[in-house]
Design a protein around this motif. Structure first.
Motif, PDB file in Angstrom:
ATOM      1  N   VAL A 221       0.821  -1.219   0.000  1.00  0.00           N
ATOM      2  CA  VAL A 221       0.000   0.000   0.000  1.00  0.00           C
ATOM      3  C   VAL A 221       0.852   1.266   0.000  1.00  0.00           C
ATOM      4  CG1 VAL A 221      -1.971  -1.092   1.119  1.00  0.00           C
ATOM      5  CG2 VAL A 221      -0.216   0.006   2.534  1.00  0.00           C
ATOM      6  N   ASP A 222       2.143   1.121   0.347  1.00  0.00           N
ATOM      7  CA  ASP A 222       2.970   2.315   0.515  1.00  0.00           C
ATOM      8  C   ASP A 222       4.339   2.223  -0.164  1.00  0.00           C
ATOM      9  OD1 ASP A 222       4.071   0.412   2.150  1.00  0.00           O
ATOM     10  OD2 ASP A 222       3.686   1.479   4.031  1.00  0.00           O
ATOM     11  N   GLY A 223       4.566   1.136  -0.924  1.00  0.00           N
ATOM     12  CA  GLY A 223       5.859   0.996  -1.590  1.00  0.00           C
ATOM     13  C   GLY A 223       7.025   0.808  -0.643  1.00  0.00           C
ATOM     14  N   GLU A 224       6.747   0.265   0.545  1.00  0.00           N
ATOM     15  CA  GLU A 224       7.788   0.124   1.564  1.00  0.00           C
ATOM     16  C   GLU A 224       8.097  -1.349   1.826  1.00  0.00           C
ATOM     17  OE1 GLU A 224       9.474   2.508   3.035  1.00  0.00           O
ATOM     18  OE2 GLU A 224       8.342   4.187   2.171  1.00  0.00           O
ATOM     19  N   PHE A 225       9.385  -1.614   2.092  1.00  0.00           N
ATOM     20  CA  PHE A 225       9.770  -2.938   2.569  1.00  0.00           C
ATOM     21  C   PHE A 225       9.231  -3.144   3.984  1.00  0.00           C
ATOM     22  CE2 PHE A 225      13.094  -2.638  -0.693  1.00  0.00           C
ATOM     23  CZ  PHE A 225      13.121  -3.942  -1.184  1.00  0.00           C
ATOM     24  N   THR A 226       8.909  -4.391   4.323  1.00  0.00           N
ATOM     25  CA  THR A 226       8.648  -4.763   5.711  1.00  0.00           C
ATOM     26  C   THR A 226       9.976  -4.663   6.459  1.00  0.00           C
ATOM     27  OG1 THR A 226       6.886  -6.264   5.021  1.00  0.00           O
ATOM     28  CG2 THR A 226       7.795  -6.612   7.215  1.00  0.00           C
ATOM     29  N   THR A 227       9.949  -4.189   7.699  1.00  0.00           N
ATOM     30  CA  THR A 227      11.196  -4.052   8.464  1.00  0.00           C
ATOM     31  C   THR A 227      11.342  -5.222   9.447  1.00  0.00           C
ATOM     32  OG1 THR A 227      10.228  -2.804  10.304  1.00  0.00           O
ATOM     33  CG2 THR A 227      10.950  -1.550   8.361  1.00  0.00           C
ATOM     34  N   ILE A 228      12.583  -5.416   9.898  1.00  0.00           N
ATOM     35  CA  ILE A 228      12.799  -6.463  10.894  1.00  0.00           C
ATOM     36  C   ILE A 228      12.052  -6.128  12.182  1.00  0.00           C
ATOM     37  CG2 ILE A 228      14.948  -7.348   9.949  1.00  0.00           C
ATOM     38  CD1 ILE A 228      16.507  -5.638  11.888  1.00  0.00           C
ATOM     39  N   ASP A 229      11.862  -4.854  12.458  1.00  0.00           N
ATOM     40  CA  ASP A 229      11.081  -4.429  13.618  1.00  0.00           C
ATOM     41  C   ASP A 229       9.610  -4.838  13.470  1.00  0.00           C
ATOM     42  OD1 ASP A 229      12.208  -3.405  15.841  1.00  0.00           O
ATOM     43  OD2 ASP A 229      11.730  -1.310  15.429  1.00  0.00           O
ATOM     44  N   ASP A 230       9.070  -4.671  12.256  1.00  0.00           N
ATOM     45  CA  ASP A 230       7.683  -5.089  11.993  1.00  0.00           C
ATOM     46  C   ASP A 230       7.507  -6.573  12.326  1.00  0.00           C
ATOM     47  OD1 ASP A 230       7.044  -2.551  10.888  1.00  0.00           O
ATOM     48  OD2 ASP A 230       7.524  -3.222   8.847  1.00  0.00           O
ATOM     49  N   VAL A 231       8.471  -7.368  11.882  1.00  0.00           N
ATOM     50  CA  VAL A 231       8.389  -8.820  12.090  1.00  0.00           C
ATOM     51  C   VAL A 231       8.515  -9.142  13.575  1.00  0.00           C
ATOM     52  CG1 VAL A 231       9.357 -11.066  11.495  1.00  0.00           C
ATOM     53  CG2 VAL A 231       9.342  -9.232   9.792  1.00  0.00           C
ATOM     54  N   ALA A 232       9.460  -8.494  14.244  1.00  0.00           N
ATOM     55  CA  ALA A 232       9.653  -8.749  15.678  1.00  0.00           C
ATOM     56  C   ALA A 232       8.402  -8.388  16.480  1.00  0.00           C
ATOM     57  CB  ALA A 232      10.863  -7.969  16.184  1.00  0.00           C
ATOM     58  N   ASP A 233       7.723  -7.297  16.096  1.00  0.00           N
ATOM     59  CA  ASP A 233       6.467  -6.934  16.778  1.00  0.00           C
ATOM     60  C   ASP A 233       5.472  -8.094  16.743  1.00  0.00           C
ATOM     61  OD1 ASP A 233       7.266  -4.349  17.402  1.00  0.00           O
ATOM     62  OD2 ASP A 233       6.240  -3.420  15.698  1.00  0.00           O
ATOM     63  N   ALA A 234       5.331  -8.699  15.570  1.00  0.00           N
ATOM     64  CA  ALA A 234       4.359  -9.789  15.406  1.00  0.00           C
ATOM     65  C   ALA A 234       4.790 -11.032  16.176  1.00  0.00           C
ATOM     66  CB  ALA A 234       4.191 -10.109  13.924  1.00  0.00           C
ATOM     67  N   VAL A 235       6.089 -11.325  16.157  1.00  0.00           N
ATOM     68  CA  VAL A 235       6.598 -12.491  16.897  1.00  0.00           C
ATOM     69  C   VAL A 235       6.327 -12.330  18.387  1.00  0.00           C
ATOM     70  CG1 VAL A 235       8.680 -13.746  17.586  1.00  0.00           C
ATOM     71  CG2 VAL A 235       8.340 -13.118  15.183  1.00  0.00           C
ATOM     72  N   LEU A 236       6.625 -11.152  18.925  1.00  0.00           N
ATOM     73  CA  LEU A 236       6.403 -10.933  20.354  1.00  0.00           C
ATOM     74  C   LEU A 236       4.918 -10.977  20.702  1.00  0.00           C
ATOM     75  CD1 LEU A 236       9.443 -10.228  20.279  1.00  0.00           C
ATOM     76  CD2 LEU A 236       8.954  -8.436  21.944  1.00  0.00           C
ATOM     77  N   PHE A 237       4.080 -10.527  19.780  1.00  0.00           N
ATOM     78  CA  PHE A 237       2.633 -10.602  20.000  1.00  0.00           C
ATOM     79  C   PHE A 237       2.196 -12.055  20.179  1.00  0.00           C
ATOM     80  CE2 PHE A 237      -1.620 -11.161  18.047  1.00  0.00           C
ATOM     81  CZ  PHE A 237      -2.370 -10.421  18.940  1.00  0.00           C
ATOM     82  N   PHE A 238       2.616 -12.921  19.263  1.00  0.00           N
ATOM     83  CA  PHE A 238       2.246 -14.336  19.369  1.00  0.00           C
ATOM     84  C   PHE A 238       2.917 -15.005  20.572  1.00  0.00           C
ATOM     85  CE2 PHE A 238       1.126 -14.968  14.613  1.00  0.00           C
ATOM     86  CZ  PHE A 238      -0.227 -15.013  14.885  1.00  0.00           C
ATOM     87  N   ALA A 239       4.224 -14.755  20.746  1.00  0.00           N
ATOM     88  CA  ALA A 239       4.972 -15.434  21.810  1.00  0.00           C
ATOM     89  C   ALA A 239       4.462 -15.054  23.190  1.00  0.00           C
ATOM     90  CB  ALA A 239       6.458 -15.109  21.691  1.00  0.00           C
ATOM     91  N   GLY A 240       3.951 -13.818  23.310  1.00  0.00           N
ATOM     92  CA  GLY A 240       3.511 -13.344  24.618  1.00  0.00           C
ATOM     93  C   GLY A 240       2.022 -13.461  24.867  1.00  0.00           C
ATOM     94  N   ALA A 241       1.292 -14.098  23.939  1.00  0.00           N
ATOM     95  CA  ALA A 241      -0.157 -14.237  24.132  1.00  0.00           C
ATOM     96  C   ALA A 241      -0.445 -14.957  25.446  1.00  0.00           C
ATOM     97  CB  ALA A 241      -0.768 -15.007  22.966  1.00  0.00           C
ATOM     98  N   ARG A 242      -1.493 -14.538  26.124  1.00  0.00           N
ATOM     99  CA  ARG A 242      -1.737 -15.022  27.486  1.00  0.00           C
ATOM    100  C   ARG A 242      -2.665 -16.237  27.553  1.00  0.00           C
ATOM    101  NH1 ARG A 242       0.539 -10.995  30.481  1.00  0.00           N
ATOM    102  NH2 ARG A 242       0.615  -8.951  29.484  1.00  0.00           N
ATOM    103  N   SER A 243      -3.229 -16.631  26.407  1.00  0.00           N
ATOM    104  CA  SER A 243      -4.137 -17.773  26.438  1.00  0.00           C
ATOM    105  C   SER A 243      -4.085 -18.523  25.114  1.00  0.00           C
ATOM    106  CB  SER A 243      -5.576 -17.302  26.688  1.00  0.00           C
ATOM    107  OG  SER A 243      -6.134 -16.786  25.481  1.00  0.00           O
ATOM    108  N   ASN A 244      -4.786 -19.644  25.053  1.00  0.00           N
ATOM    109  CA  ASN A 244      -4.844 -20.442  23.833  1.00  0.00           C
ATOM    110  C   ASN A 244      -5.807 -19.860  22.804  1.00  0.00           C
ATOM    111  OD1 ASN A 244      -2.963 -22.335  24.616  1.00  0.00           O
ATOM    112  ND2 ASN A 244      -4.474 -23.616  25.643  1.00  0.00           N
ATOM    113  N   ALA A 245      -6.340 -18.662  23.064  1.00  0.00           N
ATOM    114  CA  ALA A 245      -7.190 -18.023  22.052  1.00  0.00           C
ATOM    115  C   ALA A 245      -6.393 -17.793  20.769  1.00  0.00           C
ATOM    116  CB  ALA A 245      -7.733 -16.696  22.572  1.00  0.00           C
ATOM    117  N   MET A 246      -5.087 -17.575  20.922  1.00  0.00           N
ATOM    118  CA  MET A 246      -4.229 -17.256  19.789  1.00  0.00           C
ATOM    119  C   MET A 246      -3.336 -18.453  19.491  1.00  0.00           C
ATOM    120  SD  MET A 246      -3.984 -14.644  17.800  1.00  0.00           S
ATOM    121  CE  MET A 246      -4.695 -13.362  18.845  1.00  0.00           C
TER     122      MET A 246
END
Length: 260
Positions: A221-246
């Protein structure tokens, strides 16, 4: 108190690129990252950098396609820390070729690193996770877990396969409170992608700038590469989920290149 305080997280392929940033971010949140990489010297340098900032980190030499090496690395982690809370299966390579010209040896090598490596590290880490009745596995997939591009048959096949493996692990692990998810980045400007630009330019008869604008980033949508920070944000979101909902899910991180 951070959700990751004192948690031990093995990150494969963490001596550089996406894996290294994930390890740094986990450390910043209080986790103890294990830098598992084929290049032990680079892994030790990454771990030393994290320790120099006041965190804890361990470097482990690990060839993810060698079952004994994986088992030994996981045993070393258990001997030192007595727990494994997170596995980030990130190790991977890229080979660019049309199917008609792709050597079978290259097909097998790429699938082994992405799929055999994910299987072997998962199997080894599930044993302590099941015993502790807690754990989170995050696979680094790709937009190519959902989509296809020319010249990338083994990579697209492998990344699709990680979705299937993750779903099975999510179902089997649920009884032991172990979650499994996949992060699917778009093009991230790492050495792996930098290497592909001239390769694709040659194969497609384009300039390198055209490969970036008309192949890699055309549908963002913006002609931008995904950054390693973008990826790390998503990894930490999944890794830190508090329940089996995710669990059993996949999240695309691609600046809109692929929308679900």
């Amino acid at each position: 108190m951070s959700r990751f305080d004192g948690k031990v997280a093995i990150v494969t392929g963490a001596a550089s690129g996406i894996g290294q940033e994930i390890a740094r971010r986990l450390a910043a949140e209080g986790a103890i990252p294990v830098i598992a990489d084929l290049n032990h010297e680079a892994a030790e340098a990454c771990a030393a950098e994290i320790r120099s900032t006041g965190g804890d980190a361990l470097a482990v030499a690990m060839n993810v396609v060698d079952e004994d090496a994986v088992g030994s690395g996981v045993a070393d982690v258990m001997a030192k820390y007595g727990r494994i809370d997170v596995l980030v299966s990130n190790a991977g390579i890229q080979i660019v070729s049309p199917v008609i010209d792709l050597p079978f040896a290259d097909w097998k090598r790429l699938l082994a690193i992405h799929l055999d490596g994910a299987f072997l590290t998962t199997k080894a880490c599930l044993k302590p996770m099941y015993a502790a009745r807690s754990g989170s596995i995050v696979y680094i997939g790709s937009v190519h877990s959902k989509e296809a591009s020319k010249l990338k048959a083994p990579y697209v096949t492998a990344k699709h396969g990680l979705i299937g493996l993750s779903k099975v692990v999510a179902k089997e692990g649920a009884a032991f409170n172990v979650r499994s998810n996949v992060v699917c980045p778009g093009f991230v400007r790492t050495p792996l992608v930098d290497k592909q630009i001239p390769e694709q330019a040659r194969e497609l008869g384009l300039t390198e700038d055209e490969v970036i604008s008309t192949v890699m980033l055309k549908d963002t949508v913006d002609g931008e590469f995904t950054t390693i920070d973008d990826v790390a944000d998503a990894v930490l979101f999944f890794a830190g989920a508090r329940s089996n909902a995710m669990t059993g899910q996949s999240m695309v991180v691609s600046h809109g290149w692929f929308m679900q």
